[in-house]
Design a protein around this motif. Sequence first.
Motif, PDB file in Angstrom:
ATOM      1  N   SER A 154      -7.365  19.920  -9.086  1.00  0.00           N
ATOM      2  CA  SER A 154      -8.270  20.850  -8.731  1.00  0.00           C
ATOM      3  C   SER A 154      -7.677  21.760  -7.578  1.00  0.00           C
ATOM      4  O   SER A 154      -7.983  22.842  -7.291  1.00  0.00           O
ATOM      5  N   VAL A 155      -6.674  21.036  -6.842  1.00  0.00           N
ATOM      6  CA  VAL A 155      -6.330  21.582  -5.443  1.00  0.00           C
ATOM      7  C   VAL A 155      -5.036  22.894  -5.917  1.00  0.00           C
ATOM      8  O   VAL A 155      -4.222  22.318  -6.666  1.00  0.00           O
ATOM      9  N   GLU A 156      -5.176  23.865  -5.362  1.00  0.00           N
ATOM     10  CA  GLU A 156      -4.451  25.160  -5.541  1.00  0.00           C
ATOM     11  C   GLU A 156      -3.807  25.607  -4.343  1.00  0.00           C
ATOM     12  O   GLU A 156      -4.266  25.248  -3.085  1.00  0.00           O
ATOM     13  N   TYR A 157      -2.452  26.099  -4.652  1.00  0.00           N
ATOM     14  CA  TYR A 157      -1.710  26.658  -3.324  1.00  0.00           C
ATOM     15  C   TYR A 157      -1.081  28.043  -3.518  1.00  0.00           C
ATOM     16  O   TYR A 157      -1.094  28.391  -4.650  1.00  0.00           O
ATOM     17  N   ASP A 158      -0.842  28.722  -2.359  1.00  0.00           N
ATOM     18  CA  ASP A 158      -0.350  29.867  -2.432  1.00  0.00           C
ATOM     19  C   ASP A 158       1.095  29.364  -2.013  1.00  0.00           C
ATOM     20  O   ASP A 158       1.405  28.731  -1.222  1.00  0.00           O
ATOM     21  N   LEU A 164      -3.983  19.119   1.891  1.00  0.00           N
ATOM     22  CA  LEU A 164      -5.075  19.104   0.724  1.00  0.00           C
ATOM     23  C   LEU A 164      -6.388  18.503   0.921  1.00  0.00           C
ATOM     24  O   LEU A 164      -7.337  18.756   0.323  1.00  0.00           O
ATOM     25  N   CYS A 165      -6.442  18.014   2.158  1.00  0.00           N
ATOM     26  CA  CYS A 165      -7.873  17.353   2.674  1.00  0.00           C
ATOM     27  C   CYS A 165      -8.194  18.141   4.051  1.00  0.00           C
ATOM     28  O   CYS A 165      -7.600  18.326   4.913  1.00  0.00           O
ATOM     29  N   ALA A 224       0.864  -1.136  -0.186  1.00  0.00           N
ATOM     30  CA  ALA A 224      -0.067   0.105  -0.087  1.00  0.00           C
ATOM     31  C   ALA A 224       0.996   1.203  -0.069  1.00  0.00           C
ATOM     32  O   ALA A 224       1.982   1.284   0.345  1.00  0.00           O
ATOM     33  N   VAL A 225       0.400   2.324  -0.446  1.00  0.00           N
ATOM     34  CA  VAL A 225       1.259   3.641  -0.607  1.00  0.00           C
ATOM     35  C   VAL A 225       0.147   4.672   0.073  1.00  0.00           C
ATOM     36  O   VAL A 225      -1.121   4.896  -0.445  1.00  0.00           O
ATOM     37  N   VAL A 226       0.874   5.477   0.826  1.00  0.00           N
ATOM     38  CA  VAL A 226       0.447   6.798   1.236  1.00  0.00           C
ATOM     39  C   VAL A 226       1.019   7.793   0.796  1.00  0.00           C
ATOM     40  O   VAL A 226       2.050   7.986   0.871  1.00  0.00           O
ATOM     41  N   VAL A 227       0.216   8.763  -0.086  1.00  0.00           N
ATOM     42  CA  VAL A 227       1.079   9.950  -0.845  1.00  0.00           C
ATOM     43  C   VAL A 227       0.580  11.279   0.076  1.00  0.00           C
ATOM     44  O   VAL A 227      -0.400  11.440  -0.081  1.00  0.00           O
ATOM     45  N   ALA A 228       1.805  11.674   0.690  1.00  0.00           N
ATOM     46  CA  ALA A 228       1.337  12.709   1.456  1.00  0.00           C
ATOM     47  C   ALA A 228       2.329  13.941   1.028  1.00  0.00           C
ATOM     48  O   ALA A 228       3.219  14.516   2.064  1.00  0.00           O
ATOM     49  N   ILE A 229       2.453  14.295  -0.132  1.00  0.00           N
ATOM     50  CA  ILE A 229       3.117  15.567  -0.497  1.00  0.00           C
ATOM     51  C   ILE A 229       2.110  16.598  -1.187  1.00  0.00           C
ATOM     52  O   ILE A 229       0.947  15.929  -1.455  1.00  0.00           O
ATOM     53  N   PRO A 230       2.215  17.870  -1.581  1.00  0.00           N
ATOM     54  CA  PRO A 230       1.240  18.259  -2.279  1.00  0.00           C
ATOM     55  C   PRO A 230       0.863  17.911  -3.494  1.00  0.00           C
ATOM     56  O   PRO A 230       1.527  17.203  -4.166  1.00  0.00           O
ATOM     57  N   ALA A 231      -0.577  18.109  -3.791  1.00  0.00           N
ATOM     58  CA  ALA A 231      -1.146  17.600  -5.230  1.00  0.00           C
ATOM     59  C   ALA A 231      -0.069  17.832  -6.306  1.00  0.00           C
ATOM     60  O   ALA A 231      -0.073  16.691  -7.188  1.00  0.00           O
ATOM     61  N   PRO A 232       0.160  19.010  -6.716  1.00  0.00           N
ATOM     62  CA  PRO A 232       1.019  18.995  -8.117  1.00  0.00           C
ATOM     63  C   PRO A 232       2.102  18.238  -7.961  1.00  0.00           C
ATOM     64  O   PRO A 232       2.639  17.656  -9.111  1.00  0.00           O
ATOM     65  N   GLN A 233       2.940  17.895  -6.973  1.00  0.00           N
ATOM     66  CA  GLN A 233       3.826  17.080  -6.989  1.00  0.00           C
ATOM     67  C   GLN A 233       3.520  15.539  -7.088  1.00  0.00           C
ATOM     68  O   GLN A 233       4.292  14.831  -7.747  1.00  0.00           O
ATOM     69  N   ALA A 234       2.372  15.065  -6.490  1.00  0.00           N
ATOM     70  CA  ALA A 234       2.028  13.934  -6.652  1.00  0.00           C
ATOM     71  C   ALA A 234       1.427  13.550  -7.779  1.00  0.00           C
ATOM     72  O   ALA A 234       1.822  12.424  -8.346  1.00  0.00           O
TER      73      ALA A 234
END
Length: 355
Positions: A187-191, A320-321, A157-167
């Motif tokens: 759809s997730v955006e960051y400042d 992101l959640c 199993a994999v848990v992806v716990a990095i910002p969405a653009p990097q994932a």
Amino acid sequence: MFDVVAIGAGMAGLICARQLRLAGYSVAVVEKSRGPGGRVATRRVHGTRADHGARYLEPQGDAVQALIDVLVDRQILQLWTDSVGEFRQGEILSIPSSCYVAPAGMNAVGKYIAEGLDVWYGRRVKAISRTESEMWHLALEVTDDNLELPQELIARAVVVAIPAPQALMFLDTELGFSSDFLDKLRSVEYDACITVMAGYPAAKQQDLSNLNPQWKSVAFPDDADLGWIGLDSSKRLDSQQPVFVVHSSGDFADRHLESVDLPTVGQQLLDRASEHLIPWLNQPEWLQVHRWRYAFCRNPLPVSCLVAQETLPLVCAGDLCGEGQIEAALRSGVAAAVWVDSQLQDLPLDFSVNS
């Protein structure tokens, strides 16, 4: 081969890995930088430390409060100030807020959660694929000089716990991910944020004593350039000189994020700070600048974690959640651990950070 691989050693990845490790799973954490904590970060500069990521911990909810209680009990955190300033219309307004800091640096928070975990630093996930035996295969890229660890991992199993653009750099439809799952990530955006760490001559310590400022932390909600200023050296037990940390606004960061001359960008922020607070803030003895490309999640998804359906077990977690930055990251990490556990052996989980 591991039961679980967590990608990212920020708050979400670490708390998720910790819960699963305590339950009895074999867990590895892959982190591209040299230390744990993600944006809860500290840099060694000119014989001292400066917190260039998360400013402090404040009780945002049950998850952060529980972490604060444990770290205060272990003398890792201590109360820094019981009020913060807000600069509005030329005045600093005082707002009650309990802010906790680590005298050794805020990265001590990540170091505590990472205790006992198998963390592979200096590794970035380059690609993932499915093996013939229905496992995840992770191809790793070296980002540090340490070449001792293998450059690939196998996990159930994999848990992806990095910002969405990097994932999204290694998650695509060819791996069987649904368009709905990928669209939600897109759809997730960051400042962004540009952080300046600035040190001043030791003689200025006396000036600070004479000024006796009633603030250690000042936010600038209405400024086009400044986001926040903190007297970072007041966190340290043995400070030899004044050190300030300045965070830019999101708009300022967007304008200068790709600049090749970061010292000049940092000086612009100090010039602005000197206009509002202390005139000599624009005359540092030294300064360093750091770019946070994904500093604050602007529009988090309304879920505790984002599950990839119809594939091998994979889930995205982090700020992101949900709402609340560090609070959201911790809650999301725990939710991801619960989901992964349900897909594997359904072992009993201990949700205490005190374990």
